[in-house]
Design a protein around this motif. Structure first.
Motif, PDB file in Angstrom:
ATOM      1  N   ARG A 211       0.827  -1.211   0.000  1.00  0.00           N
ATOM      2  CA  ARG A 211       0.000   0.000   0.000  1.00  0.00           C
ATOM      3  C   ARG A 211       0.856   1.253   0.000  1.00  0.00           C
ATOM      4  N   LYS A 212       1.966   1.229   0.750  1.00  0.00           N
ATOM      5  CA  LYS A 212       2.844   2.401   0.813  1.00  0.00           C
ATOM      6  C   LYS A 212       3.444   2.723  -0.551  1.00  0.00           C
ATOM      7  N   ARG A 213       3.685   1.703  -1.334  1.00  0.00           N
ATOM      8  CA  ARG A 213       4.305   1.904  -2.651  1.00  0.00           C
ATOM      9  C   ARG A 213       3.270   1.992  -3.760  1.00  0.00           C
ATOM     10  N   HIS A 214       1.985   2.140  -3.386  1.00  0.00           N
ATOM     11  CA  HIS A 214       0.892   2.236  -4.366  1.00  0.00           C
ATOM     12  C   HIS A 214       0.946   1.038  -5.314  1.00  0.00           C
ATOM     13  N   GLY A 215       0.881  -0.142  -4.702  1.00  0.00           N
ATOM     14  CA  GLY A 215       1.009  -1.386  -5.455  1.00  0.00           C
ATOM     15  C   GLY A 215      -0.058  -1.604  -6.499  1.00  0.00           C
ATOM     16  N   ASN A 216      -1.280  -1.068  -6.273  1.00  0.00           N
ATOM     17  CA  ASN A 216      -2.343  -1.245  -7.267  1.00  0.00           C
ATOM     18  C   ASN A 216      -1.951  -0.628  -8.605  1.00  0.00           C
ATOM     19  N   LEU A 217      -1.280   0.527  -8.545  1.00  0.00           N
ATOM     20  CA  LEU A 217      -0.827   1.159  -9.789  1.00  0.00           C
ATOM     21  C   LEU A 217       0.247   0.301 -10.462  1.00  0.00           C
ATOM     22  N   SER A 218       1.079  -0.354  -9.658  1.00  0.00           N
ATOM     23  CA  SER A 218       2.087  -1.259 -10.220  1.00  0.00           C
ATOM     24  C   SER A 218       1.417  -2.428 -10.940  1.00  0.00           C
ATOM     25  N   VAL A 219       0.305  -2.909 -10.383  1.00  0.00           N
ATOM     26  CA  VAL A 219      -0.446  -3.999 -11.025  1.00  0.00           C
ATOM     27  C   VAL A 219      -0.975  -3.541 -12.382  1.00  0.00           C
ATOM     28  N   TYR A 220      -1.544  -2.329 -12.429  1.00  0.00           N
ATOM     29  CA  TYR A 220      -2.064  -1.802 -13.701  1.00  0.00           C
ATOM     30  C   TYR A 220      -0.944  -1.658 -14.735  1.00  0.00           C
ATOM     31  N   ILE A 221       0.221  -1.182 -14.294  1.00  0.00           N
ATOM     32  CA  ILE A 221       1.365  -1.024 -15.198  1.00  0.00           C
ATOM     33  C   ILE A 221       1.788  -2.397 -15.739  1.00  0.00           C
ATOM     34  N   SER A 222       1.808  -3.398 -14.859  1.00  0.00           N
ATOM     35  CA  SER A 222       2.190  -4.755 -15.275  1.00  0.00           C
ATOM     36  C   SER A 222       1.186  -5.329 -16.273  1.00  0.00           C
ATOM     37  N   LEU A 223      -0.094  -5.055 -16.061  1.00  0.00           N
ATOM     38  CA  LEU A 223      -1.129  -5.548 -16.976  1.00  0.00           C
ATOM     39  C   LEU A 223      -0.989  -4.915 -18.364  1.00  0.00           C
ATOM     40  N   THR A 224      -0.635  -3.632 -18.387  1.00  0.00           N
ATOM     41  CA  THR A 224      -0.424  -2.992 -19.693  1.00  0.00           C
ATOM     42  C   THR A 224       0.799  -3.588 -20.388  1.00  0.00           C
ATOM     43  N   PHE A 225       1.792  -4.005 -19.589  1.00  0.00           N
ATOM     44  CA  PHE A 225       2.959  -4.668 -20.172  1.00  0.00           C
ATOM     45  C   PHE A 225       2.535  -5.994 -20.815  1.00  0.00           C
ATOM     46  N   VAL A 226       1.636  -6.712 -20.167  1.00  0.00           N
ATOM     47  CA  VAL A 226       1.108  -7.951 -20.742  1.00  0.00           C
ATOM     48  C   VAL A 226       0.356  -7.641 -22.040  1.00  0.00           C
ATOM     49  N   GLY A 227      -0.393  -6.528 -22.026  1.00  0.00           N
ATOM     50  CA  GLY A 227      -1.095  -6.102 -23.241  1.00  0.00           C
ATOM     51  C   GLY A 227      -0.120  -5.818 -24.375  1.00  0.00           C
ATOM     52  N   GLU A 228       1.025  -5.210 -24.049  1.00  0.00           N
ATOM     53  CA  GLU A 228       2.031  -4.938 -25.077  1.00  0.00           C
ATOM     54  C   GLU A 228       2.653  -6.237 -25.599  1.00  0.00           C
ATOM     55  N   LEU A 229       2.841  -7.207 -24.707  1.00  0.00           N
ATOM     56  CA  LEU A 229       3.342  -8.513 -25.152  1.00  0.00           C
ATOM     57  C   LEU A 229       2.358  -9.175 -26.124  1.00  0.00           C
ATOM     58  N   PHE A 230       1.062  -9.070 -25.789  1.00  0.00           N
ATOM     59  CA  PHE A 230       0.036  -9.656 -26.653  1.00  0.00           C
ATOM     60  C   PHE A 230       0.006  -8.947 -28.008  1.00  0.00           C
ATOM     61  N   SER A 231       0.152  -7.616 -27.988  1.00  0.00           N
ATOM     62  CA  SER A 231       0.195  -6.873 -29.255  1.00  0.00           C
ATOM     63  C   SER A 231       1.419  -7.298 -30.064  1.00  0.00           C
ATOM     64  N   GLY A 232       2.538  -7.581 -29.355  1.00  0.00           N
ATOM     65  CA  GLY A 232       3.733  -8.079 -30.031  1.00  0.00           C
ATOM     66  C   GLY A 232       3.483  -9.423 -30.696  1.00  0.00           C
ATOM     67  N   CYS A 233       2.692 -10.278 -30.026  1.00  0.00           N
ATOM     68  CA  CYS A 233       2.310 -11.572 -30.613  1.00  0.00           C
ATOM     69  C   CYS A 233       1.554 -11.368 -31.924  1.00  0.00           C
ATOM     70  N   LEU A 234       0.591 -10.450 -31.895  1.00  0.00           N
ATOM     71  CA  LEU A 234      -0.221 -10.200 -33.093  1.00  0.00           C
ATOM     72  C   LEU A 234       0.637  -9.656 -34.231  1.00  0.00           C
ATOM     73  N   LEU A 235       1.531  -8.711 -33.904  1.00  0.00           N
ATOM     74  CA  LEU A 235       2.360  -8.089 -34.940  1.00  0.00           C
ATOM     75  C   LEU A 235       3.334  -9.091 -35.552  1.00  0.00           C
ATOM     76  N   THR A 236       4.038  -9.853 -34.703  1.00  0.00           N
ATOM     77  CA  THR A 236       5.020 -10.809 -35.231  1.00  0.00           C
ATOM     78  C   THR A 236       4.345 -11.937 -36.001  1.00  0.00           C
ATOM     79  N   LEU A 237       3.145 -12.339 -35.548  1.00  0.00           N
ATOM     80  CA  LEU A 237       2.402 -13.374 -36.278  1.00  0.00           C
ATOM     81  C   LEU A 237       1.962 -12.852 -37.643  1.00  0.00           C
ATOM     82  N   ALA A 238       1.526 -11.582 -37.672  1.00  0.00           N
ATOM     83  CA  ALA A 238       1.094 -10.985 -38.947  1.00  0.00           C
ATOM     84  C   ALA A 238       2.279 -10.873 -39.913  1.00  0.00           C
ATOM     85  N   PHE A 239       3.442 -10.463 -39.411  1.00  0.00           N
ATOM     86  CA  PHE A 239       4.608 -10.264 -40.273  1.00  0.00           C
ATOM     87  C   PHE A 239       5.287 -11.574 -40.660  1.00  0.00           C
TER      88      PHE A 239
END
Length: 251
Positions: free
Chosen positions: A48-76
């Motif tokens: 809570r002191k380190r605002h961990g919920n925001l860290s979770v959201y940041i990590s989830l967006t990183f997963v979203g970027e990985l998934f977008s990378g999957c789509l792009l590399t598969l397309a190419f």
């Protein structure tokens, strides 16, 4: 011989893109598991002191970027022998990557601001408690706090002000401020680019594309400049949670 070399080169590139797709795809469930494990500590004081919920959201967006990378590399990679499907995957991957990056950098900025505010608040309280021990006449009341300029974040008393703590020190309020401000700037920039596209077609595709790249690069650089500003404004303090070390690693 040249045709053979070109074909072989294309095949190697396709295989490499396919390998990246598999690599990104395999890392997705592992990342999701780590995020789930991290979130299990949400009741911990350090989380809570380190605002961990925001860290979770940041990590989830990183997963979203990985998934977008999957789509792009598969397309190419050309693994799917359908140009329409590959085009759709490439567009979806690009848009998803842009959205995830936008959200992640702003969540990071919001988290660092929240940490910065908490640090300055604690430092301000300790400073004034210490001063009151040697000066019995020292008092920090509402009238005293009201004399501090509205946006004077160099003044420790600004952070103690209850109104500021309920607004600028509130992550929900600041999320609205940060995201809405950036969204308005992106919309204005997009409107300007559409106007250029429609009114100055003689610029040529390459120059118009270059203008778009420059504008959005500047827009997405601004949050990083803010992060650097926050880091350099953070005062020296007893950093038991290694917050400043994290700031150094990130920026």
């Amino acid at each position: 011989m040249t045709f053979y070399d070109d074909t072989l080169g294309q095949q190697i590139i396709s295989v490499l893109f396919l390998l990246f797709t598999v690599l990104f795809g395999l890392s997705l469930p592992f990342c999701c598991y780590l995020i789930y494990q991290f979130r299990s500590f949400r009741d911990d004081k350090r989380f809570r002191k380190r605002h961990g919920n925001l860290s979770v959201y940041i990590s989830l967006t990183f997963v979203g970027e990985l998934f977008s990378g999957c789509l792009l590399t598969l397309a190419f990679s050309g693994f799917i022998n359908n140009d329409d499907v590959n085009t759709v995957m490439a567009w979806v991957g690009d848009v998803l990557n842009l959205i995830c990056y936008f959200v992640s950098i702003h969540c990071l900025l919001l988290r660092f601001w929240a940490l910065y505010y908490d640090i300055r608040y604690q430092v301000a309280i300790k400073e004034n408690v210490w001063k009151s021990l040697i000066d019995a006449n020292l008092s920090v009341n509402d009238e005293h706090l009201s004399q501090v300029s509205k946006f004077d974040i160099t003044n420790d008393l600004w952070f103690i002000n209850k109104k500021n703590k309920d607004t600028w020190g509130n992550t929900k309020y600041m999320a609205k401020v940060i995201f809405s401000s950036s969204f308005v700037m992106v919309m204005l920039a997009t409107a300007c680019l559409i106007a250029i596209e429609l009114s100055v077609p003689q610029l040529g595709l390459t120059r118009r594309r270059g203008i778009i790249e420059i504008v959005f690069t500047v827009l997405f650089t601004l949050p990083w400049l803010c992060l650097m500003f926050i880091y350099h404004k953070t005062p020296t303090f007893h950093d038991s949670y290694h917050l400043k070390t994290e700031m150094v690693i990130v920026h």
